[in-house]
Scaffold this active site. Structure first.
Site, PDB file in Angstrom:
ATOM      1  CE1 TYR A 257       3.551  10.820  21.087  1.00  0.00           C
ATOM      2  CE2 TYR A 257       4.013   9.334  19.261  1.00  0.00           C
ATOM      3  CZ  TYR A 257       4.260  10.516  19.937  1.00  0.00           C
ATOM      4  OH  TYR A 257       5.217  11.368  19.479  1.00  0.00           O
ATOM      5  CB  CYS A 266      -6.901  -1.376   9.633  1.00  0.00           C
ATOM      6  SG  CYS A 266      -7.415  -0.807   8.010  1.00  0.00           S
ATOM      7  NE  ARG A 336     -14.619   1.702   8.685  1.00  0.00           N
ATOM      8  CZ  ARG A 336     -14.233   1.406   7.437  1.00  0.00           C
ATOM      9  NH1 ARG A 336     -14.597   0.273   6.890  1.00  0.00           N
ATOM     10  NH2 ARG A 336     -13.493   2.249   6.754  1.00  0.00           N
TER      11      ARG A 336
HETATM   12  P1  NAD Z   1     -15.014   0.704   2.877  1.00  0.00           P
HETATM   13  O1  NAD Z   1     -16.027  -0.021   3.660  1.00  0.00           O
HETATM   14  O2  NAD Z   1     -14.767   2.161   3.105  1.00  0.00           O
HETATM   15  O3  NAD Z   1     -15.350   0.534   1.323  1.00  0.00           O
HETATM   16  C1  NAD Z   1     -15.678  -0.684   0.720  1.00  0.00           C
HETATM   17  C2  NAD Z   1     -16.543  -0.391  -0.500  1.00  0.00           C
HETATM   18  O4  NAD Z   1     -16.758  -1.601  -1.233  1.00  0.00           O
HETATM   19  C3  NAD Z   1     -17.936   0.139  -0.154  1.00  0.00           C
HETATM   20  O5  NAD Z   1     -18.147   1.357  -0.824  1.00  0.00           O
HETATM   21  C4  NAD Z   1     -18.875  -0.954  -0.686  1.00  0.00           C
HETATM   22  O6  NAD Z   1     -20.102  -0.437  -1.181  1.00  0.00           O
HETATM   23  C5  NAD Z   1     -18.048  -1.565  -1.790  1.00  0.00           C
HETATM   24  N1  NAD Z   1     -18.463  -2.906  -2.209  1.00  0.00           N
HETATM   25  C6  NAD Z   1     -18.817  -3.965  -1.442  1.00  0.00           C
HETATM   26  N2  NAD Z   1     -19.113  -5.037  -2.235  1.00  0.00           N
HETATM   27  C7  NAD Z   1     -18.930  -4.654  -3.499  1.00  0.00           C
HETATM   28  C8  NAD Z   1     -19.063  -5.301  -4.756  1.00  0.00           C
HETATM   29  N3  NAD Z   1     -19.417  -6.580  -4.836  1.00  0.00           N
HETATM   30  N4  NAD Z   1     -18.785  -4.614  -5.868  1.00  0.00           N
HETATM   31  C9  NAD Z   1     -18.421  -3.307  -5.784  1.00  0.00           C
HETATM   32  N5  NAD Z   1     -18.272  -2.641  -4.629  1.00  0.00           N
HETATM   33  C10 NAD Z   1     -18.527  -3.300  -3.496  1.00  0.00           C
HETATM   34  O7  NAD Z   1     -13.667  -0.107   3.051  1.00  0.00           O
HETATM   35  P2  NAD Z   1     -12.148   0.437   3.123  1.00  0.00           P
HETATM   36  O8  NAD Z   1     -11.891   1.081   4.429  1.00  0.00           O
HETATM   37  O9  NAD Z   1     -11.839   1.163   1.855  1.00  0.00           O
HETATM   38  O10 NAD Z   1     -11.363  -0.958   3.144  1.00  0.00           O
HETATM   39  C11 NAD Z   1     -11.327  -1.815   2.026  1.00  0.00           C
HETATM   40  C12 NAD Z   1     -10.305  -2.899   2.282  1.00  0.00           C
HETATM   41  O11 NAD Z   1      -9.002  -2.329   2.405  1.00  0.00           O
HETATM   42  C13 NAD Z   1     -10.524  -3.684   3.574  1.00  0.00           C
HETATM   43  O12 NAD Z   1     -10.137  -5.009   3.377  1.00  0.00           O
HETATM   44  C14 NAD Z   1      -9.590  -3.004   4.558  1.00  0.00           C
HETATM   45  O13 NAD Z   1      -9.198  -3.878   5.578  1.00  0.00           O
HETATM   46  C15 NAD Z   1      -8.424  -2.659   3.665  1.00  0.00           C
HETATM   47  N6  NAD Z   1      -7.636  -1.513   4.124  1.00  0.00           N
HETATM   48  C16 NAD Z   1      -8.244  -0.421   4.659  1.00  0.00           C
HETATM   49  C17 NAD Z   1      -7.478   0.667   5.055  1.00  0.00           C
HETATM   50  C18 NAD Z   1      -8.135   1.875   5.665  1.00  0.00           C
HETATM   51  O14 NAD Z   1      -7.401   2.708   6.219  1.00  0.00           O
HETATM   52  N7  NAD Z   1      -9.433   2.040   5.584  1.00  0.00           N
HETATM   53  C19 NAD Z   1      -6.089   0.648   4.900  1.00  0.00           C
HETATM   54  C20 NAD Z   1      -5.507  -0.469   4.322  1.00  0.00           C
HETATM   55  C21 NAD Z   1      -6.286  -1.549   3.938  1.00  0.00           C
END
Ligand code: NAD
Length: 439
Positions: A257, A266, A336
């Site tokens: 799309y 991501c 984001r």
């Molecule tokens: P997010 O920012 O929503 O959440 C991350 C969380 O980690 C936050 O709540 C933060 O407070 C916590 N955190 C940071 N340091 C910490 C520590 N030392 N101990 C405990 N908690 C801690 O991130 P997200 O979107 O859930 O993404 C997480 C990972 O997954 C990233 O690497 C992202 O690329 C990957 N990912 C995201 C998606 C998506 O759709 N959002 C999909 C697949 C993969």
């Protein structure tokens, strides 16, 4: 089985909740005390369809717990998932500080065998870094405790995260020991009842699969945006082109799309990180560089169309522009890298007044940009007195507006559809000037 999931963001909270739904005893850990306090009260910090009900259900069943202290939980678990954020560093590489912080805490407190699974999206080689940090801490404590590392990248889509996690297309797990493989296979078994979609690989391949998948999807979007821009120049219609090429089974229908650019937590950062990984290894990812360039440019397309309509940028001064959709895609409040943010910035700099509406991302928008824009109570309130309307996110409720109400509310007659979902003919018949992408 008992697990800890560190990081309660979009990935961690969904992961923990879905495992608890399958009978696993889960503690979700986050350093953000406010988030954990809220979760303990049953308040979900993000918008994700179906998640709240599952969280409440599994908290009630006693299988889902929340904590701010990983060290208090470690003694009691077989597996630790790390799902903390990996935001882009200044040079585009994935910032691993949170991932390595978690590894350090594990090394400082580990007293028995666990599998340490990285679920965050991390560059090839990160599992080895995690292992090294844990080893260093164990050495410092002068203890000899066995552990394994594994890589289990997550493919869920925000907005459909629970369904994606419960019925995954595939689960990729990179391991380097038979012991870890068996534990991971057991953990994911309940998700594989209909068909076995568990793919075991070595760890570097698992880490690479996630980046390659996101980069491929981003490439399809930028490719179609490039085609759309050319369609406009030569008088073709990208929607017809999409149907024509998508029905080729080698190509497939999804992610074709055209629009006003991809955003989210991501694609932008993962494409950047893969380019950086390649550069660090003396290789240039030329296709992905172009993917990024096209996408950055595509986020300006609606603004350019607006300027073209009014003749020049100065003419935007004092105009009222309505924006429908703020989140980077429907069914999420995540903003984001959202194209809406780029647009708002350009419009404000040009001296326009911006009125915004989004079904769920209004609070998130306010948290990011405060009162620089006007927050409307609904889609028609946003359109009230507007000279032009831009649709940026294809939320369902925005797809079939009441054209008569729009005519009454809007001052001007320009509608720019950044997602090609409005009925252009109907709008034109009602006297609107309608422009979309690639037509
Ligand atoms: P997010 O920012 O929503 O959440 C991350 C969380 O980690 C936050 O709540 C933060 O407070 C916590 N955190 C940071 N340091 C910490 C520590 N030392 N101990 C405990 N908690 C801690 O991130 P997200 O979107 O859930 O993404 C997480 C990972 O997954 C990233 O690497 C992202 O690329 C990957 N990912 C995201 C998606 C998506 O759709 N959002 C999909 C697949 C993969």
């Amino acid at each position: 089985m008992r697990i800890a999931v560190v990081g309660t963001g979009y990935v961690g909270l969904v992961t923990g909740t879905c495992f608890s739904e399958m009978g696993v005893h889960v503690t979700c850990v986050d350093v953000d005390e406010r988030k954990i306090d809220a979760l303990k009260q049953g308040t979900i910090p993000i918008y994700e369809p179906g998640l709240e009900t599952l969280v409440h259900k599994n908290m009630k069943s006693g299988r889902l717990h929340f904590s701010t202290r990983l060290e208090d939980v470690l003694d009691d678990v077989d597996v630790v998932f790390s799902a903390v954020g990996t935001p882009p560093d200044e040079d585009g590489s994935a910032d691993l500080k949170y991932v390595l912080e978690v590894a350090r805490t594990i090394g400082q407190h580990l007293n028995h065998y666990v599998v340490v699974v990285t679920k965050s999206t991390v560059p090839v080689g990160t599992a080895l870094k995690v292992k090294k940090v844990i080893d260093e801490e164990l050495k410092r404590r002068e203890v000899n405790i066995e552990f394994d590392v594994a890589s289990n990248p997550e493919f869920l889509k925000e907005g459909n995260a629970v369904k994606d996690f419960m019925s995954p297309d595939r689960v990729v797990v990179g391991v380097e020991s038979e012991r870890a493989r068996k534990i991971m296979a057991r953990l994911y078994k309940p998700f594989m009842i209909v068909s076995d979609r568990l793919i075991f690989t070595d760890i570097p391949s698992a880490e690479m699969i996630k980046y390659a998948a996101n980069s491929m999807l981003a490439t399809r979007i930028s490719f179609m945006n490039d085609i759309a821009n050319l369609c406009e120049l030569v008088g073709a219609d990208v929607n017809m082109v999409r149907k024509g090429i998508g029905s080729d089974t080698r190509i497939g229908k999804k992610f074709l799309y055209a629009g006003c650019g991809y955003g989210g937590s991501c694609f932008p950062k993962d494409v950047k990180a893969l380019i950086k990984t390649a550069a660090d290894n003396g290789y240039s990812m030329r296709v992905l560089q172009a993917v990024e360039e096209v996408n950055a440019d595509q986020k300006l397309v609606l603004f350019r169309k607006l300027v073209k309509y009014y003749g020049d940028e100065q003419a935007l001064h004092g105009k009222v522009i309505a924006l429908w959709g703020l989140s980077f895609k429907p069914e999420t409040d995540d903003m984001r890298e959202a194209p809406s943010l780029v647009l708002i910035d350009l419009l404000l700099k040009a001296g326009a007044t911006v009125k915004v509406y989004d079904p769920v991302a209004m609070d998130e928008c306010h948290r990011r940009i405060g009162d620089s824009v006007t927050y409307a109570t609904n889609m028609y309130d946003a359109a009230q007195g507007a000279d032009a309307l831009m649709l940026v996110t294809e939320w369902k409720e925005l797809r079939m507006p009441n054209v008569e109400t729009l005519r009454q509310e809007m001052r001007g007659r320009l509608i720019l559809d950044g997602r090609n979902i409005l009925d252009g003919e109907e709008l034109q018949q009602a006297g609107f000037e309608y422009h979309c992408i690639g037509k």
